[in-house]
Design a protein around this motif. Sequence first.
Motif, short mmCIF file in Angstrom:
data_model
loop_
_atom_site.label_atom_id
_atom_site.label_comp_id
_atom_site.label_asym_id
_atom_site.label_seq_id
_atom_site.Cartn_x
_atom_site.Cartn_y
_atom_site.Cartn_z
N ARG A 176 0.69 -1.48 0.17
CA ARG A 176 -0.18 -0.02 0.32
C ARG A 176 1.11 1.56 0.01
NH1 ARG A 176 -3.19 -1.54 4.93
NH2 ARG A 176 -1.63 -2.67 5.97
N VAL A 177 0.55 2.16 -0.81
CA VAL A 177 0.98 3.32 -0.46
C VAL A 177 1.28 3.93 0.70
CG1 VAL A 177 -0.65 5.31 -0.62
CG2 VAL A 177 1.16 5.68 -1.97
N SER A 178 2.74 4.80 0.95
CA SER A 178 3.16 5.69 2.79
C SER A 178 3.20 6.59 2.45
CB SER A 178 4.10 4.42 2.99
OG SER A 178 5.53 5.08 2.51
N TYR A 568 -12.73 7.35 -3.21
CA TYR A 568 -11.73 6.61 -3.13
C TYR A 568 -11.86 5.39 -2.32
CZ TYR A 568 -8.92 10.80 -4.32
OH TYR A 568 -8.31 11.61 -5.29
N LEU A 569 -11.81 4.37 -2.85
CA LEU A 569 -11.60 3.08 -2.56
C LEU A 569 -10.52 2.21 -2.06
CD1 LEU A 569 -14.15 1.15 -4.11
CD2 LEU A 569 -14.88 2.33 -2.19
N PRO A 570 -10.16 2.28 -0.79
CA PRO A 570 -9.00 1.14 -0.34
C PRO A 570 -9.14 0.24 -0.63
CG PRO A 570 -10.52 1.00 2.00
CD PRO A 570 -11.62 1.22 0.76
N LEU A 582 -14.07 8.93 5.25
CA LEU A 582 -14.23 10.29 5.67
C LEU A 582 -14.20 11.36 4.49
CD1 LEU A 582 -10.16 9.93 6.42
CD2 LEU A 582 -12.54 10.98 7.74
N VAL A 583 -15.69 12.26 4.82
CA VAL A 583 -16.24 12.74 3.85
C VAL A 583 -14.72 14.95 4.12
CG1 VAL A 583 -17.40 14.90 3.21
CG2 VAL A 583 -18.04 12.34 3.66
N TYR A 584 -14.42 14.71 2.37
CA TYR A 584 -13.06 16.33 1.93
C TYR A 584 -13.69 17.74 1.09
CZ TYR A 584 -9.76 19.28 2.74
OH TYR A 584 -8.21 20.17 1.89
N TRP A 605 -5.33 7.76 2.70
CA TRP A 605 -6.44 8.32 3.82
C TRP A 605 -6.77 6.48 2.99
CZ3 TRP A 605 -8.33 13.22 3.68
CH2 TRP A 605 -8.12 13.85 3.71
N ALA A 606 -7.38 6.24 2.47
CA ALA A 606 -8.04 5.16 1.59
C ALA A 606 -6.93 3.98 1.70
CB ALA A 606 -7.80 5.12 0.17
N ALA A 607 -5.87 4.47 1.95
CA ALA A 607 -4.71 2.84 2.08
C ALA A 607 -4.94 2.03 3.51
CB ALA A 607 -2.76 3.02 1.89
#
Length: 822
Positions: A176-178, A568-570, A582-584, A605-607
């Motif tokens: 996953r992205v860091s 965005y999905l995990p 989370l709503v942005y 956040w999705a990750a």
Amino acid sequence: MKTFSLVLTSLAIAISGMAHGAEIDAKYIQRIGSVNQVSAAPLSKSAHADALRANLVAQLSQANHASKVTVFNQPLSWQAASTKVEGEGWLVYQVTMSTDRFTQGTLTVKGLENPQVYLNGQLVKSADKVELELTNGDYHLVVLADGQAQDSEFSLDWQGKSEVDNLDFTSQKTQRVSAEQLFDSKVISGLTLSPNGKYLLQSTIEYQASQGDTPIQVTELRKLSDNSVMYRWQDNRPSSAVWSSDSSQLVFVANKKIQLLNVADLSINVVATDMDNVSGLQWLGGTVLFSWEKPFKADEKATSKRFQALEDRWSYWRNNSQLYQVDVASGFIRQLTDNKVSSSLLDSNADKGKLLLTRSPVDYAQPAHGVTQLIELTLADLSETMMGEYRSFNSALYADDGMYITAGPRFMDGRGIQDPNLEVNDYDGQLYWRDAKGNVSALSKEFDPSIGSITKLENDDLIVTVTEGDRAPLYLFDKSKKHFNRIDTGVDMIDGFSVAIEQSTPTLVFAGTSATAPQKAYKMKVNSSRKQLLFDSQQLSYANTRLGKIEDFDFTNTHGHNIDGRVYLPADFDARKKYPALVYYYGGTSPVGRHFTGRWPFNLWAAQGYVVYVVQPNGATGYGQAFSGRHVNAWGKYSADDIIEGTKAFLNAYPSVDAKRVGNMGASYGGFMTMYLATKTDIFAASMSHAGISNLSSYWGHGWWGYGYSGVASRGSFPWNNPELYIEQSPLYHADKITTPLLLIHGNADTNVPVGESHYMYTALKLLGKEVELVEFNDQDHHINTRQARFDWWNTTMAWFDMKLKDEPQWWNSIYPETKEE
């Protein structure tokens, strides 16, 4: 710090449940060695042992997907850790692990001499017992040792701090992205193409953990035909670089000198010295125009400061910048302007010997409480002609029979307004044409995207940057047809571009990203969709990274307006599970763009296990003048309803989201929106406001740009003639209605939205007995930009939501232990 992933060919299905202390099964671990490398001194005895180890681990980490590694012509193979160690020499062990929550514990290394523990390529500690705190993510653990200890079996043991501190071992070939990837990875920061399209000046920026907050910046002169490097700067990099019209020379500022690079032999000549505070270079024949600023020197003995204007709160306002011209052949310099107000160069016309410049004297007579003077200077006698004074003006460029101007819709008494019966937003950029007789016509009145910058081609057509919904593409404006044509770049957001203006079919180079695609740079012909890749951040930094999917999600609000959004999905999304969300939003005068990374890392956040909904409420530019005009004199009236409606629609469309575990956040105007929403709804379980406005009157009067921004957002409204707006739309005056736990984050050096805006709300909620946290970031302004502060800021935000939406307080309590209940 770079994040690396690896292949563990012998791994089976993921396991977990190691909180109570257990030896990690050797089948999950790989080894290289022992390696008896011929050397004057072993790794641990070298005078530069730490550097030798760090370089070795970095190389092994980058090569961990390969079954073999070659060191000084010696082939080395990864093998199962359970195999017998033969001979003597250094050893390296590796294992991948992951966690879906903040995890703490102790790693114990047994059976190795002088073990060094590295996590994602960075040394954690030289010890056989290492304390680890791991945020939600995937990790590559490396243990480097001088050799195997006598009479002791090798093992790695994990002891979690509690029963929730588990580690998983997985055969995933991707990670996953860091946060480190998103901040540190190399990206292009500047592109300057020669007029003939043969040469490219390219600048890049990246970060490394060992360098801390200091970026690694490089500028290269490249031959565009094969992308080869001709010249390279790292120290004393060129700034304000600009090509001569024949593409034979590049003039720039470096080391407080104006310098000239000759492309033919790559020689550099100094044109002028002692050029401190010089910028904005432009060629004019065999001369170069530039801006030279004289900083204001305050009286060091003074104990007070008498303000001369509202602008005097700006730390730089008393500096004075004027225009100069240097003759390249002789080095002689002459001053072109001399005024108490700074002069800014827009454009030049060598054939007519004319310059376009602007000045902005103090003038508060009308919103947005500033004025721009457009001036034409004749070089022959340095006489000046005032072409106009405008309260809605951005830029201007000469053309053969007139000039292009960019400004707001109200320019020239509303020449760019689509519908005189509707309110318009002065930040909604428009394009105009001014002919040789001074007649002005609107070119973009029926064009919904908001105009940004303009670059003129040799035939007087334009390359135009725009805001179009949540994207930032390029358009070609055809002057003869007065028509905008979108250029097929293939990316959502243009980070930077340059064009060969003197080619009949111009070459374009650009760098850009998309919502789930890292930065790439291409070259292409303006009239074609065929592209040639020049730079690929995906291959450099994200080759083994997996991201979640992104989906567009629009809805129609109760007023019939289409409200744009995306989800965005995990990375490992499972529709059968229930996720927090989370709503942005921003809610101010611009949309939230589809950048791959930035200060708001939606992919991160999705990750970390959240479904992320980004919504674009009324008031944003890029959706047409009627849409952006709803920003004016509203301060949340439309935006809040859109966000609440959008969140409900999102929850209905995504049953995998737990409606009881939804958080919301925003910054600046979005921080204001977060506080305002907290007074209007309890749909959110936790909220975060960064640098938000709680009291419209105090922001209007105290923020460095508060009076100017309010001149647009509150056009014509002041505390004395519209107190209802300033009170009823200020969250502070409705703090007693707030029931949602609220985290307030602010840089304590914020000059845009002063930190007091968060303090007002914090004081109110504390006195009301509401749940609130205030975290200040020391010496940080409106944007938190330095590397470590950025990571701390991201961690604070996500730790707050993990605590409130996942019932996982451990991360928050680790960062802020004083908040733990005894």
